[in-house]
Design a protein around this motif. Sequence first.
Motif, PDB file in Angstrom:
ATOM      1  N   TYR A 147      -4.418   2.832   7.712  1.00 53.57           N
ATOM      2  CA  TYR A 147      -4.554   2.137   6.422  1.00 53.57           C
ATOM      3  C   TYR A 147      -3.456   1.093   6.215  1.00 53.57           C
TER       4      TYR A 147
ATOM      5  N   ASP B 289      -2.931   8.189   9.518  1.00 56.55           N
ATOM      6  CA  ASP B 289      -3.343   7.519   8.280  1.00 56.55           C
ATOM      7  C   ASP B 289      -2.471   6.293   7.995  1.00 56.55           C
TER       8      ASP B 289
ATOM      9  N   ILE C  89      -8.526  10.060   0.276  1.00 51.32           N
ATOM     10  CA  ILE C  89      -8.913  10.510   1.616  1.00 51.32           C
ATOM     11  C   ILE C  89      -8.673  12.021   1.687  1.00 51.32           C
TER      12      ILE C  89
ATOM     13  N   LYS D 292       0.836  -1.211   0.000  1.00 49.86           N
ATOM     14  CA  LYS D 292       0.000   0.000   0.000  1.00 49.86           C
ATOM     15  C   LYS D 292       0.866   1.255   0.000  1.00 49.86           C
TER      16      LYS D 292
ATOM     17  N   LEU E 182       1.005   5.568  -0.003  1.00 51.09           N
ATOM     18  CA  LEU E 182       0.216   6.735   0.400  1.00 51.09           C
ATOM     19  C   LEU E 182       0.944   8.023  -0.001  1.00 51.09           C
TER      20      LEU E 182
ATOM     21  N   ILE F 110      -3.225   5.201  -2.188  1.00 53.44           N
ATOM     22  CA  ILE F 110      -4.152   6.075  -1.461  1.00 53.44           C
ATOM     23  C   ILE F 110      -3.630   7.512  -1.590  1.00 53.44           C
TER      24      ILE F 110
ATOM     25  N   ASP G 187      -6.497   4.372  -6.126  1.00 51.25           N
ATOM     26  CA  ASP G 187      -7.459   3.372  -5.650  1.00 51.25           C
ATOM     27  C   ASP G 187      -8.377   3.935  -4.573  1.00 51.25           C
ATOM     28  N   GLU G 188      -7.854   4.887  -3.798  1.00 49.11           N
ATOM     29  CA  GLU G 188      -8.679   5.427  -2.714  1.00 49.11           C
ATOM     30  C   GLU G 188      -8.271   6.875  -2.458  1.00 49.11           C
TER      31      GLU G 188
ATOM     32  N   TYR H 265      -1.538  -0.669  -4.376  1.00 52.41           N
ATOM     33  CA  TYR H 265      -2.753   0.064  -3.999  1.00 52.41           C
ATOM     34  C   TYR H 265      -2.344   1.471  -3.609  1.00 52.41           C
TER      35      TYR H 265
END
Length: 447
Positions: free
Chosen positions: A85, A81, A70, A3, A5, A32, A67-68, A30
Amino acid sequence: MIKVLTYGTYDLLHQGHINLLRRAKELGDYLIVGVTADGFDQARGKINTQQSLMERIEAVKATGYVDEIIIEEYEGQKIDDIKRYNVDIFTVGSDWEGKFDYLKEYCNVVYLERTKGISSSDIRSNKRNINIGLVGDLTFLSKFEREGKSVNGVNIIGVFPIDPTDDVPKNLSGLDVVTNDYDLLLSKVDAVYLYFNPKLHYEYIKKALLTGKHVLCESPITISITELEELQKLAKDKNLILMEAIRTAYSTAYHRLVVLAKSGVIGDIVSIDARCTSLRDREQDEKDYYKAWTSFSYWGPNAMLPIFQLLGTEYKQKTIISRLQENNAHYDAFSSVDFIYPKAVGNIKVGKGVKTEGHLIISGTTGYIYVPAPWWKTDYFEIRREDSTQDKRYFYQLDGEGIPYELVSFAKAIQTGKDFSYISMEVTRSIVNLVEDFYKDIGIIKI
Ligand code: CTP
């Protein structure tokens, strides 16, 4: 699954952002993206984003790499965070090299090469700057210039001291156009900001609009509804912006307070008590035609703002009580106004010849909001409850008095032709209505 970020403002999305997001996605499986909220950007001193949070989110989404999404709202959120996450890699452009090493304790930190030659700031400043001329009382205009010059896209280039005997302060005397000729100033600017006795506003606004210039005018815009309507129509016909200035409306803490109160944090609002007073040089005030704002016209609009914004403008009844200055039947040293709504009351107390605590108290069915003096330029407020352990304090720093945000809204309105004012038309009208009653002596109880 790895993941990743990253965070950013992503204003006016450009190739640099797209490259960054593509490479961030390539670091893992992924991605974010934390898009910074307007309020958080403002608190960090970035006050000039051109797009709203929703527009920026849509643009980031449309890149197809994310993908996401925030929203980044507070200092210290990154650590929260990363934990929340389960993030493996935190990444950001190389302009931040070293700044986020403290996150290495929680995950890998990767700085990606920043795309050269492009930034949101450049795109923003490539839009033509708006040249503004200041008109009025130089003591305040000097402060306006100091706070306002930081705003991107706006150049304060000239000043017209409405009182020809005023000394021009240093920061204003260096402007390109310092003149006692209003026509000359108008010929050099795109817009004017007016700050002087509201009795004189009408003629100055009209002249500016007729010359094709936008107007930001300190409240009350006029002292008569007929004149207000005429000027608003003129502005509309000429595609110009005529905007009311009450800087409190633009200060982050006040704006946040209004949103919170409307969201029901203190239940139904039952009473609002707003006080604004200052012991100015009254004799000077009375003598000086250009600056002679009465207590009512000087402080009234500011004090009425929370009442009209929170309780609306459809009050059932109002009572204005004014204590007049000795030897001057036209100058109120102090005024108190009661507004009665179907289920609530509002009271303002304003004065330039009387001093009292300048607080704002908004009382509700489950608690109250307390804003200490001087509430009209606060960076702090509290929500208080019966059980004081439930009290909450709110700080919003770096805000000044709201002048830069007011200017940002004015500039955005000029650039887009849309309304970015934080003060609705109904509020503007209601303020003028009250001021008109005051000046025309309609229903005023004099003491
Ligand atoms: N970024 C990048 N290359 C650029 C501009 C931005 O890689 N030419 C990266 C930043 O390093 C950051 C992300 O994109 O990781 C979001 O940056 P943001 O601050 O929103 O964009 P800027 O264009 O730098 O905005 P500003 O000019 O307002 O600072």
